[in-house]
Design a protein around this motif. Structure first.
Motif, PDB file in Angstrom:
ATOM      1  N   UNK A  23      -5.900 -12.083  40.325  1.00  0.00           N
ATOM      2  CA  UNK A  23      -4.531 -12.588  40.244  1.00  0.00           C
ATOM      3  C   UNK A  23      -3.784 -12.557  41.581  1.00  0.00           C
ATOM      4  N   UNK A  24      -4.104 -11.606  42.419  1.00  0.00           N
ATOM      5  CA  UNK A  24      -3.346 -11.433  43.646  1.00  0.00           C
ATOM      6  C   UNK A  24      -3.970 -12.125  44.859  1.00  0.00           C
ATOM      7  N   UNK A  25      -5.030 -12.877  44.659  1.00  0.00           N
ATOM      8  CA  UNK A  25      -5.583 -13.709  45.726  1.00  0.00           C
ATOM      9  C   UNK A  25      -4.743 -14.985  45.797  1.00  0.00           C
ATOM     10  N   UNK A  26      -4.313 -15.359  46.989  1.00  0.00           N
ATOM     11  CA  UNK A  26      -3.474 -16.562  47.113  1.00  0.00           C
ATOM     12  C   UNK A  26      -4.216 -17.805  46.640  1.00  0.00           C
ATOM     13  N   UNK A  27      -5.522 -17.835  46.819  1.00  0.00           N
ATOM     14  CA  UNK A  27      -6.326 -18.983  46.390  1.00  0.00           C
ATOM     15  C   UNK A  27      -6.316 -19.157  44.873  1.00  0.00           C
ATOM     16  N   UNK A  28      -6.128 -18.061  44.142  1.00  0.00           N
ATOM     17  CA  UNK A  28      -6.144 -18.095  42.683  1.00  0.00           C
ATOM     18  C   UNK A  28      -5.038 -18.997  42.146  1.00  0.00           C
ATOM     19  N   UNK A  29      -3.802 -18.741  42.532  1.00  0.00           N
ATOM     20  CA  UNK A  29      -2.678 -19.523  42.009  1.00  0.00           C
ATOM     21  C   UNK A  29      -2.661 -20.947  42.540  1.00  0.00           C
ATOM     22  N   UNK A  30      -3.288 -21.182  43.674  1.00  0.00           N
ATOM     23  CA  UNK A  30      -3.344 -22.533  44.244  1.00  0.00           C
ATOM     24  C   UNK A  30      -4.458 -23.367  43.624  1.00  0.00           C
ATOM     25  N   UNK A  53      -3.068 -16.665  29.322  1.00  0.00           N
ATOM     26  CA  UNK A  53      -3.284 -17.290  30.630  1.00  0.00           C
ATOM     27  C   UNK A  53      -3.900 -18.679  30.532  1.00  0.00           C
ATOM     28  N   UNK A  54      -4.169 -19.135  29.344  1.00  0.00           N
ATOM     29  CA  UNK A  54      -4.873 -20.413  29.162  1.00  0.00           C
ATOM     30  C   UNK A  54      -4.095 -21.610  29.701  1.00  0.00           C
ATOM     31  N   UNK A  55      -2.794 -21.492  29.791  1.00  0.00           N
ATOM     32  CA  UNK A  55      -1.966 -22.606  30.259  1.00  0.00           C
ATOM     33  C   UNK A  55      -1.911 -22.711  31.779  1.00  0.00           C
ATOM     34  N   UNK A  56      -2.424 -21.713  32.469  1.00  0.00           N
ATOM     35  CA  UNK A  56      -2.315 -21.684  33.932  1.00  0.00           C
ATOM     36  C   UNK A  56      -3.416 -22.510  34.597  1.00  0.00           C
ATOM     37  N   UNK A  57      -3.029 -23.345  35.521  1.00  0.00           N
ATOM     38  CA  UNK A  57      -4.004 -24.127  36.285  1.00  0.00           C
ATOM     39  C   UNK A  57      -4.397 -23.338  37.528  1.00  0.00           C
ATOM     40  N   UNK A  58      -5.058 -22.207  37.304  1.00  0.00           N
ATOM     41  CA  UNK A  58      -5.497 -21.332  38.382  1.00  0.00           C
ATOM     42  C   UNK A  58      -7.008 -21.450  38.552  1.00  0.00           C
ATOM     43  N   UNK A  59      -7.495 -20.914  39.647  1.00  0.00           N
ATOM     44  CA  UNK A  59      -8.934 -20.988  39.923  1.00  0.00           C
ATOM     45  C   UNK A  59      -9.772 -20.358  38.826  1.00  0.00           C
ATOM     46  N   UNK A  60      -9.339 -19.203  38.320  1.00  0.00           N
ATOM     47  CA  UNK A  60     -10.160 -18.476  37.347  1.00  0.00           C
ATOM     48  C   UNK A  60     -10.039 -19.008  35.924  1.00  0.00           C
ATOM     49  N   UNK A  61      -9.071 -19.888  35.672  1.00  0.00           N
ATOM     50  CA  UNK A  61      -8.920 -20.436  34.323  1.00  0.00           C
ATOM     51  C   UNK A  61      -9.224 -21.916  34.228  1.00  0.00           C
ATOM     52  N   UNK A  62      -8.849 -22.665  35.231  1.00  0.00           N
ATOM     53  CA  UNK A  62      -9.079 -24.114  35.216  1.00  0.00           C
ATOM     54  C   UNK A  62     -10.121 -24.541  36.244  1.00  0.00           C
ATOM     55  N   UNK A  63     -10.009 -24.002  37.434  1.00  0.00           N
ATOM     56  CA  UNK A  63     -10.888 -24.432  38.519  1.00  0.00           C
ATOM     57  C   UNK A  63     -12.360 -24.211  38.259  1.00  0.00           C
ATOM     58  N   UNK A  64     -12.706 -23.065  37.678  1.00  0.00           N
ATOM     59  CA  UNK A  64     -14.122 -22.757  37.441  1.00  0.00           C
ATOM     60  C   UNK A  64     -14.771 -23.705  36.449  1.00  0.00           C
TER      61      UNK A  64
END
Length: 92
Positions: A23-30, A53-64
């Motif tokens: 969560x605290x990696x800047x790349x995650x939220x981007x 967290x399913x609604x978040x377009x973050x690396x660990x939820x959407x990007x992967x």
């Protein structure tokens, strides 16, 4: 990185590993594509069971999901969606 890949590749049937909170990696939220690819690299599939967290377009939820197939919802996430569907379809 290579440490995680070695850990994952060394797991025996029935074993699992827990990775640190990203969560605290800047790349995650981007939703950074290269970060998502690194997160996905040692794995074969993705299961999202975190409704909150399913609604978040973050690396660990959407990007992967771009790099892992299948990418599916887990049983708990499905249970939450079913509950919400019932509340919307038949409000009290």
């Amino acid at each position: 990185g290579s440490e995680v890949a070695a850990l994952v590749n060394g797991l025996k049937d029935g074993e699992c590993c827990l990775l640190e909170n990203v969560r605290f990696y800047t790349e995650e939220e981007k939703n950074d594509k290269s970060f998502s690819k690194k997160l996905a690299a040692p794995f074969d599939m993705y299961v999202n069971d975190a409704f909150g967290t399913a609604h978040r377009a973050h690396s660990s939820t959407a990007g992967v999901t771009e790099f892992l197939s299948p990418s599916v919802s887990g049983f708990l996430l499905q249970k939450e969606l079913d509950y919400l569907g019932g509340a919307v379809d038949v409000p009290k």
